[in-house]
Design a protein around this motif. Structure first.
Motif, PDB file in Angstrom:
ATOM      1  N   GLU A 150       0.827  -1.204   0.000  1.00 15.28           N
ATOM      2  CA  GLU A 150       0.000   0.000   0.000  1.00 15.28           C
ATOM      3  C   GLU A 150       0.863   1.257   0.000  1.00 15.28           C
ATOM      4  N   GLY A 151       0.567   2.170  -0.943  1.00  7.80           N
ATOM      5  CA  GLY A 151       1.299   3.415  -1.058  1.00  7.80           C
ATOM      6  C   GLY A 151       2.557   3.318  -1.901  1.00  7.80           C
ATOM      7  N   GLN A 152       2.960   2.127  -2.286  1.00  6.47           N
ATOM      8  CA  GLN A 152       4.184   1.958  -3.087  1.00  6.47           C
ATOM      9  C   GLN A 152       3.948   2.316  -4.553  1.00  6.47           C
ATOM     10  N   ILE A 153       5.020   2.758  -5.189  1.00  2.00           N
ATOM     11  CA  ILE A 153       5.011   2.978  -6.636  1.00  2.00           C
ATOM     12  C   ILE A 153       5.562   1.707  -7.286  1.00  2.00           C
ATOM     13  N   LEU A 154       4.759   1.078  -8.122  1.00  2.00           N
ATOM     14  CA  LEU A 154       5.153  -0.192  -8.727  1.00  2.00           C
ATOM     15  C   LEU A 154       5.400  -0.053 -10.224  1.00  2.00           C
ATOM     16  N   LYS A 155       6.329  -0.847 -10.710  1.00  2.00           N
ATOM     17  CA  LYS A 155       6.522  -0.972 -12.146  1.00  2.00           C
ATOM     18  C   LYS A 155       5.599  -2.082 -12.642  1.00  2.00           C
ATOM     19  N   LEU A 156       4.815  -1.772 -13.683  1.00  5.81           N
ATOM     20  CA  LEU A 156       3.786  -2.693 -14.147  1.00  5.81           C
ATOM     21  C   LEU A 156       3.757  -2.792 -15.667  1.00  5.81           C
ATOM     22  N   LYS A 157       3.197  -3.895 -16.143  1.00  6.25           N
ATOM     23  CA  LYS A 157       2.901  -4.055 -17.562  1.00  6.25           C
ATOM     24  C   LYS A 157       1.397  -4.241 -17.724  1.00  6.25           C
ATOM     25  N   VAL A 158       0.853  -3.683 -18.814  1.00  2.00           N
ATOM     26  CA  VAL A 158      -0.578  -3.814 -19.080  1.00  2.00           C
ATOM     27  C   VAL A 158      -0.847  -5.221 -19.599  1.00  2.00           C
ATOM     28  N   GLU A 159      -1.767  -5.921 -18.936  1.00  2.00           N
ATOM     29  CA  GLU A 159      -2.124  -7.283 -19.342  1.00  2.00           C
ATOM     30  C   GLU A 159      -3.409  -7.304 -20.171  1.00  2.00           C
ATOM     31  N   GLU A 160      -4.375  -6.498 -19.773  1.00  2.00           N
ATOM     32  CA  GLU A 160      -5.687  -6.554 -20.433  1.00  2.00           C
ATOM     33  C   GLU A 160      -6.408  -5.209 -20.324  1.00  2.00           C
ATOM     34  N   LEU A 161      -7.024  -4.767 -21.419  1.00  2.41           N
ATOM     35  CA  LEU A 161      -7.840  -3.548 -21.439  1.00  2.41           C
ATOM     36  C   LEU A 161      -9.219  -3.882 -21.991  1.00  2.41           C
ATOM     37  N   ASP A 162     -10.252  -3.437 -21.264  1.00  5.54           N
ATOM     38  CA  ASP A 162     -11.640  -3.651 -21.701  1.00  5.54           C
ATOM     39  C   ASP A 162     -12.446  -2.399 -21.343  1.00  5.54           C
ATOM     40  N   PRO A 163     -12.371  -1.370 -22.195  1.00 10.55           N
ATOM     41  CA  PRO A 163     -13.056  -0.101 -21.890  1.00 10.55           C
ATOM     42  C   PRO A 163     -14.558  -0.273 -21.682  1.00 10.55           C
ATOM     43  N   ALA A 164     -15.173  -1.184 -22.421  1.00  4.49           N
ATOM     44  CA  ALA A 164     -16.621  -1.361 -22.313  1.00  4.49           C
ATOM     45  C   ALA A 164     -17.033  -1.773 -20.913  1.00  4.49           C
ATOM     46  N   ASN A 165     -16.175  -2.504 -20.230  1.00  2.00           N
ATOM     47  CA  ASN A 165     -16.486  -2.975 -18.875  1.00  2.00           C
ATOM     48  C   ASN A 165     -15.605  -2.321 -17.809  1.00  2.00           C
ATOM     49  N   ASN A 166     -14.950  -1.200 -18.217  1.00  2.00           N
ATOM     50  CA  ASN A 166     -14.070  -0.480 -17.286  1.00  2.00           C
ATOM     51  C   ASN A 166     -13.080  -1.423 -16.603  1.00  2.00           C
ATOM     52  N   ARG A 167     -12.439  -2.237 -17.399  1.00  2.00           N
ATOM     53  CA  ARG A 167     -11.544  -3.264 -16.864  1.00  2.00           C
ATOM     54  C   ARG A 167     -10.110  -2.993 -17.318  1.00  2.00           C
ATOM     55  N   VAL A 168      -9.233  -2.781 -16.342  1.00  4.47           N
ATOM     56  CA  VAL A 168      -7.805  -2.576 -16.604  1.00  4.47           C
ATOM     57  C   VAL A 168      -7.028  -3.529 -15.704  1.00  4.47           C
ATOM     58  N   ILE A 169      -6.385  -4.520 -16.319  1.00  4.48           N
ATOM     59  CA  ILE A 169      -5.611  -5.516 -15.569  1.00  4.48           C
ATOM     60  C   ILE A 169      -4.122  -5.297 -15.847  1.00  4.48           C
ATOM     61  N   LEU A 170      -3.350  -5.254 -14.769  1.00  6.29           N
ATOM     62  CA  LEU A 170      -1.910  -5.016 -14.892  1.00  6.29           C
ATOM     63  C   LEU A 170      -1.126  -6.104 -14.182  1.00  6.29           C
ATOM     64  N   SER A 171       0.161  -6.199 -14.501  1.00  5.06           N
ATOM     65  CA  SER A 171       0.997  -7.252 -13.930  1.00  5.06           C
ATOM     66  C   SER A 171       2.337  -6.710 -13.453  1.00  5.06           C
ATOM     67  N   ARG A 172       2.628  -6.965 -12.206  1.00  5.13           N
ATOM     68  CA  ARG A 172       3.967  -6.702 -11.678  1.00  5.13           C
ATOM     69  C   ARG A 172       4.852  -7.924 -11.914  1.00  5.13           C
ATOM     70  N   LYS A 173       4.238  -9.091 -11.953  1.00  4.13           N
ATOM     71  CA  LYS A 173       4.948 -10.351 -12.159  1.00  4.13           C
ATOM     72  C   LYS A 173       5.702 -10.359 -13.490  1.00  4.13           C
ATOM     73  N   ALA A 174       5.074  -9.797 -14.547  1.00  6.10           N
ATOM     74  CA  ALA A 174       5.708  -9.765 -15.868  1.00  6.10           C
ATOM     75  C   ALA A 174       6.976  -8.923 -15.839  1.00  6.10           C
ATOM     76  N   VAL A 175       6.936  -7.838 -15.072  1.00  4.45           N
ATOM     77  CA  VAL A 175       8.110  -6.975 -14.962  1.00  4.45           C
ATOM     78  C   VAL A 175       9.212  -7.707 -14.186  1.00  4.45           C
ATOM     79  N   GLU A 176       8.827  -8.368 -13.114  1.00 11.44           N
ATOM     80  CA  GLU A 176       9.804  -9.127 -12.318  1.00 11.44           C
ATOM     81  C   GLU A 176      10.449 -10.240 -13.145  1.00 11.44           C
TER      82      GLU A 176
END
Length: 393
Positions: A150-176
């Motif tokens: 909580e409160g940390q700044i993380l490096k992330l990669k975008v995994e999935e975008l679905d504007p119609a359902n307001n869905r934004v999924i990101l991954s820290r695992k991919a960066v690691e």
């Protein structure tokens, strides 16, 4: 003419338009905006001020801020010729966020985002809107408690975008995973046979222990865990143990690293200097058999070879004819070579020579050659006994 004029003014800014304006006033549940080029002021409800939940409008804007927003509705009181534009700053921020995120996804780019909330299933992050990092995509390692993020700044990669359902999924695992791969390449390049380094036991198998030496796992074969015979790796190390290991070999192409804990430990031969000498007869345990002899452990971690010719006075085809692993035996030390850590042993030398019993023919010949007339000399009957009773002349 007046009605047409008023209608044209109203229609200058319509629903769906993007507008800009300056924050004039902040109220409890909304913000008043002076809309550039508009006839009326704009109103942004608190729910449309931010893509994140806020308790007060002042958490998102302050008086004098120049902001952009979408017109979601035009309200007009024809009788009083008054009206207002209902605006959404949130909608514009979301649109811009999707455009940005789509670009990052298309180009496989890494972004940074702050964790705004830790929930049961993962992390909520601010990416210009509400983004979500599922628990399974937080790390390449297992993490039980996410509260520290909580409160940390993380490096992330975008995994999935679905504007119609307001869905934004990101991954820290991919960066690691990417960072770990780069780290692994550098580590493999830096490793040299013979290096002694620190590591941590990552997992155990029946054939050895895998040790993490900085992002890469190397195998310590069960035979390399200790100078003593090891039945099970669990008898020597446990998961999480910090250990010193010596690099025996590195195969950079297959990313296979062979390690040894045994080679970092003092040799058992150092402990027996002066204690075991040529000619000593000691107890030992047969640990393994080969076609050329038997290895006998005479001290913990100290083995000597009993060559097949030193096992028995009688001829044997294989050591297994007279010995079994685990058997206790007496051995005589034939030679000690401390430099090469070799000890030559003999079981045969601890055994008495086989008793050679004179044969009947030898006894008979002795009697026949005896020319003395001593009445006490044995007769043929004495020599052969009952063997003559059934003989027919």
């Amino acid at each position: 003419m007046t009605e047409e004029f008023n209608e044209s003014m109203i229609n200058e800014i319509k629903e769906g338009d993007k507008v800009t304006g300056e924050v004039q006033e902040i109220e409890e549940k909304q913000v008043i905006i002076h809309v550039n080029g508009g006839k009326f002021n704009g109103i942004i409800p608190i729910s449309q001020l931010s893509t994140h939940h806020i308790d007060n409008p002042s958490d998102a804007v302050k008086v004098g801020d120049e902001i952009g927003a979408y017109v979601t509705k035009v309200e007009y009181d024809e009788e009083n010729e008054t009206g207002a534009y209902i605006l959404s700053k949130r909608q514009l921020e979301t649109e811009k966020s999707y455009e940005f995120l789509q670009e990052q996804l298309d180009n496989n780019q890494t972004i940074e985002a702050k964790v705004t909330e830790v929930v049961k299933g993962g992390l909520v992050v601010d990416v210009g809107q509400r983004g979500f990092v599922p628990a399974s995509l937080i790390s390449t390692d297992f993490i039980e408690d996410f509260s520290g993020f909580e409160g940390q700044i993380l490096k992330l990669k975008v995994e999935e975008l679905d504007p119609a359902n307001n869905r934004v999924i990101l991954s820290r695992k991919a960066v690691e995973a990417l960072e770990n791969a780069e780290k692994k390449d550098k580590l493999l390049e830096s490793l040299n046979e013979g290096d002694v380094i620190e590591g941590k036991v990552a997992r155990l198998t029946n054939f050895g222990a895998f040790v993490d030496i900085g992002g890469v796992d190397g195998l310590v074969h069960v035979s390399e865990l200790s100078h003593e015979h090891v039945k099970s790796p669990e008898d020597i190390v446990a998961i999480g143990d910090s250990v010193k290991v010596k690099i025996k070999s590195v195969d950079k192409d297959s990313e296979r690293i062979s390690l040894s804990i045994k080679d970092t430990l003092p040799s058992p031969f150092e402990a027996i200097k002066g204690e075991i000498n040529e000619g000593d007869v000691i107890e030992g345990t047969v640990v393994r058999l080969t076609n050329f002899g038997a290895f006998v452990e005479i001290q913990p971690g100290v083995q000597g070879l009993v060559h097949i010719s030193e096992i028995s006075h009688s001829h044997i085809g294989t050591p297994g004819e007279v010995l079994q692993p685990g058997e206790k035996v007496s051995v005589k030390v034939l030679s000690v070579d401390p430099e090469n850590e070799r000890i030559s042993l003999s079981i045969k030398a601890t055994l008495p020579d086989e008793n050679v019993i004179e044969s009947d023919s030898e006894t008979t010949q002795s009697y026949l050659n005896d020319t003395s007339e001593d009445e006490d000399n044995p007769t043929l009957g004495d020599v052969f006994g009952d063997k003559l009773k059934d003989f027919k002349f």
